[in-house]
Design a protein around this motif. Structure first.
Motif, PDB file in Angstrom:
ATOM      1  N   SER A 260      -6.902   6.254  -4.651  1.00 31.18           N
ATOM      2  CA  SER A 260      -7.389   6.139  -3.278  1.00 31.18           C
ATOM      3  C   SER A 260      -6.827   4.899  -2.598  1.00 31.18           C
ATOM      4  CB  SER A 260      -8.917   6.093  -3.268  1.00 31.18           C
ATOM      5  OG  SER A 260      -9.407   5.984  -1.952  1.00 31.18           O
ATOM      6  N   VAL A 261      -6.921   3.772  -3.277  1.00 29.67           N
ATOM      7  CA  VAL A 261      -6.386   2.524  -2.712  1.00 29.67           C
ATOM      8  C   VAL A 261      -4.895   2.669  -2.447  1.00 29.67           C
ATOM      9  CG1 VAL A 261      -5.982   0.068  -3.160  1.00 29.67           C
ATOM     10  CG2 VAL A 261      -8.160   1.126  -3.832  1.00 29.67           C
ATOM     11  N   SER A 262      -4.190   3.309  -3.362  1.00 26.88           N
ATOM     12  CA  SER A 262      -2.748   3.517  -3.206  1.00 26.88           C
ATOM     13  C   SER A 262      -2.445   4.368  -1.984  1.00 26.88           C
ATOM     14  CB  SER A 262      -2.187   4.178  -4.468  1.00 26.88           C
ATOM     15  OG  SER A 262      -0.816   4.464  -4.328  1.00 26.88           O
ATOM     16  N   ALA A 263      -3.250   5.388  -1.742  1.00 23.20           N
ATOM     17  CA  ALA A 263      -3.022   6.248  -0.577  1.00 23.20           C
ATOM     18  C   ALA A 263      -3.185   5.469   0.723  1.00 23.20           C
ATOM     19  CB  ALA A 263      -3.983   7.432  -0.614  1.00 23.20           C
ATOM     20  N   PHE A 264      -4.188   4.580   0.772  1.00 23.29           N
ATOM     21  CA  PHE A 264      -4.375   3.771   1.975  1.00 23.29           C
ATOM     22  C   PHE A 264      -3.202   2.808   2.173  1.00 23.29           C
ATOM     23  CE2 PHE A 264      -8.812   5.155   1.607  1.00 23.29           C
ATOM     24  CZ  PHE A 264      -9.079   5.462   2.929  1.00 23.29           C
ATOM     25  N   LEU A 265      -2.715   2.244   1.093  1.00 22.27           N
ATOM     26  CA  LEU A 265      -1.554   1.359   1.207  1.00 22.27           C
ATOM     27  C   LEU A 265      -0.341   2.133   1.718  1.00 22.27           C
ATOM     28  CD1 LEU A 265      -1.947  -0.708  -2.098  1.00 22.27           C
ATOM     29  CD2 LEU A 265      -2.302  -1.547   0.244  1.00 22.27           C
ATOM     30  N   THR A 266      -0.157   3.341   1.223  1.00 29.35           N
ATOM     31  CA  THR A 266       0.942   4.195   1.680  1.00 29.35           C
ATOM     32  C   THR A 266       0.812   4.501   3.167  1.00 29.35           C
ATOM     33  OG1 THR A 266       1.145   5.216  -0.498  1.00 29.35           O
ATOM     34  CG2 THR A 266       2.053   6.440   1.363  1.00 29.35           C
ATOM     35  N   ALA A 267      -0.438   4.581   3.642  1.00 27.95           N
ATOM     36  CA  ALA A 267      -0.700   4.917   5.042  1.00 27.95           C
ATOM     37  C   ALA A 267      -0.583   3.723   5.971  1.00 27.95           C
ATOM     38  CB  ALA A 267      -2.102   5.519   5.162  1.00 27.95           C
ATOM     39  N   GLY A 268      -0.166   2.554   5.459  1.00 32.38           N
ATOM     40  CA  GLY A 268       0.011   1.400   6.315  1.00 32.38           C
ATOM     41  C   GLY A 268      -1.191   0.482   6.403  1.00 32.38           C
TER      42      GLY A 268
END
Length: 295
Positions: A260-268
């Motif tokens: 989840s944290v990784s997805a938010f980082l990917t999203a900027g």
């Protein structure tokens, strides 16, 4: 407001009194709608745990007046059999009814129902405010996926999810539950909420109009291929485009939920801090308006 999430990886204009037919179809590649999610800010784990803030009388008056005025919404485009279709619902009195999917007071989030579509590499994406009679079965099934249940805490009979949704739909508009529709097919559940008016604001230096996001990707076929980060970016950009008073989009996934944290980082989003909430230790994720074209 909402829950703690898992993210395994990650409107058409209608007349004042138009209604939306269900017309819900599942994506052809998602026979078993599963999940991806951005965690909820349901501090304490219950949707009724919201800040008891008194709204200015001017805002209350404006919202009350607006509730009697015209409403415009946006639908989705895509395969006809998978689209939400507009229909006019006529009561026994012969008068058309208001759209039941629009919260009574949506002004606190600048009318999510009117935000329109976002073009993404995966297709055209719409946020469509939840309508219980059409969407409850979908959302309840997604919430009962074991991966989602561990974080959202809404597993069980439909009444559990129904109560969670009704608490938002009957509220003052500080949280709007939505179905995410990709190329005409419902495939995710979202909550767009005022983080500055949420219990979360007690745990970080909130700014006026901070806007929070929770995400649950429902389909197993939609997980594990990068859709979480892609759609989080699209929705965060929608928030910043449609809410000029908002300078930041906020999220607080469980710190243990690495995907989840990784997805938010990917999203900027950027990692801001670890925050101890009543139900979890969260990673405070922030997408800044000033940095949205750089990250």
């Amino acid at each position: 407001m909402p829950p703690a999430d898992p993210i395994a990886e990650t409107g058409f204009a209608v007349p004042v009194m138009a209604d939306l037919a269900c017309g819900v179809g599942s994506r052809s590649d998602s026979p078993d709608l599963g999940m991806v999610s951005g965690e909820g800010a349901r501090v304490g784990g219950h949707s009724e745990d919201i800040m008891d803030l008194r709204l200015p009388e001017e805002l209350v008056a404006l919202a009350a007046a607006d509730a009697l005025g015209p409403l415009d919404g946006h639908g989705s485009s895509g395969r006809d059999q998978e689209m939400y279709q507009p229909v006019v619902s006529i009561a026994r009195t012969g008068e058309p009814s208001r759209p039941s999917f629009v919260p009574r007071h949506d002004d606190l989030l600048d009318r999510v129902a009117e935000w329109g579509p976002a073009d993404t590499p995966a297709g055209e994406f719409h946020l469509v405010p939840v309508r219980l009679e059409c969407d409850l079965a979908h959302i309840s099934r997604w919430m009962n996926d074991p991966a989602a249940a561990a974080f959202w805490e809404l597993a069980g009979p439909q009444e559990v999810t129904q109560d969670h949704l009704r608490a938002q739909l009957a509220g003052d508009g500080r949280s709007v539950p939505c179905i995410g529709v990709l190329d005409g097919a419902p495939m995710s559940y979202w909550e767009i909420y005022r983080a500055d008016l949420d219990p979360l604001a007690r745990h970080y230096p909130a700014r006026p109009h901070d806007t929070g996001i929770h995400l649950l990707v429902g389909g197993t076929a939609d997980r594990g291929r990068g859709l979480g980060g892609l759609l989080l970016r699209a929705v965060a950009d929608l928030v910043l485009a449609q809410r000029p008073s908002c300078t930041r989009v906020i999220a607080e996934p469980d710190i243990r939920n690495t995907p989840s944290v990784s997805a938010f980082l990917t999203a900027g989003f950027r990692f801001s801090a670890e925050v101890d909430l009543p139900a979890k230790r969260a990673a405070l994720m922030v997408r800044d308006r000033s940095l949205r074209h750089r990250l």
